[in-house]
Design an enzyme around this catalytic site. Structure first.
Site, mmCIF file in Angstrom:
data_model
loop_
_atom_site.group_PDB
_atom_site.id
_atom_site.type_symbol
_atom_site.label_atom_id
_atom_site.label_comp_id
_atom_site.label_asym_id
_atom_site.label_seq_id
_atom_site.Cartn_x
_atom_site.Cartn_y
_atom_site.Cartn_z
ATOM 1 N N LYS A 36 0.787 -1.258 0.027
ATOM 2 C CA LYS A 36 0.000 -0.096 -0.144
ATOM 3 C C LYS A 36 0.922 1.203 0.069
ATOM 4 O O LYS A 36 1.794 1.382 0.490
ATOM 5 C CB LYS A 36 -0.709 -0.014 1.344
ATOM 6 C CG LYS A 36 -2.208 -0.647 1.181
ATOM 7 C CD LYS A 36 -2.882 -0.368 2.507
ATOM 8 C CE LYS A 36 -4.327 -0.176 2.616
ATOM 9 N NZ LYS A 36 -4.880 -0.258 3.831
ATOM 10 N N SER B 113 -10.903 5.645 5.867
ATOM 11 C CA SER B 113 -9.570 6.534 5.679
ATOM 12 C C SER B 113 -9.247 7.064 4.104
ATOM 13 O O SER B 113 -8.785 8.102 3.957
ATOM 14 C CB SER B 113 -8.399 6.030 6.266
ATOM 15 O OG SER B 113 -8.407 5.707 7.778
#
Length: 166
Positions: free
Chosen positions: A41, A128
């Site tokens: 990520k 998020s």
């Protein structure tokens, strides 16, 4: 002592996370907020900054520990830390469909149970990823994140590299 873990990348931590963690603190003697890093990520905030935001935000709650989860399986982390439960917030049935196989695997690997807490209605839309997108595009996310997170989102600092910063 009843010890639970709330795992997540918390990039960034938002009010939905805080609500679940606060409820977990009412159920367990100690709650470990285990900040994870997935190297596949790309993060907006590095590990140290994500942990710092969590510590600042959760400082008023009793029995909360913020630490990095490190590498490896969550089930093994739980075993090493003497954790009896994993606490996960659920926003929708798709969250449940995603989390259920992991909960079953964690129980089979280490005996740790997963406790699912439904999100409060006014937080079910928060993620998020969505908060970062709205913020980058100039939207106001002040109602969705703690002040320490908002300050960092507005600082204009470039995103962290693939989970390796901090």
């Amino acid at each position: 002592m009843r010890r639970a873990v709330c795992p997540g990348s918390f990039d960034p931590i938002h009010n939905g996370h805080l609500e679940v963690i606060a409820r977990a603190a009412g159920l367990f003697d100690e709650v470990i907020v285990a900040v994870s890093t997935n190297y596949a990520k790309k993060y907006r905030f590095g590990l140290e900054e994500r942990m710092e935001m969590a510590r600042e935000t959760l400082a008023s709650l009793r029995g909360i520990i913020v630490e990095p989860m490190g590498e490896g399986l969550l089930a093994e982390y739980c075993r090493q830390r003497g954790v009896s439960a994993i606490v996960k917030g659920l926003r929708s049935s798709s969250d449940f469909d995603y989390e259920l196989p992991m909960a079953t695997m964690n129980r089979q690997l280490s005996g740790v149970e997963t406790v699912f807490l439904p999100a409060e209605a006014h937080y079910v839309h928060l993620s998020s990823t969505l908060i970062k997108e709205v913020s980058v595009l100039g939207g106001d996310v002040a109602d969705f994140v703690p002040k320490s997170v908002l300050r960092r989102l507005l600082s204009g600092e470039p995103p962290a590299e693939h989970g390796r910063r901090g």
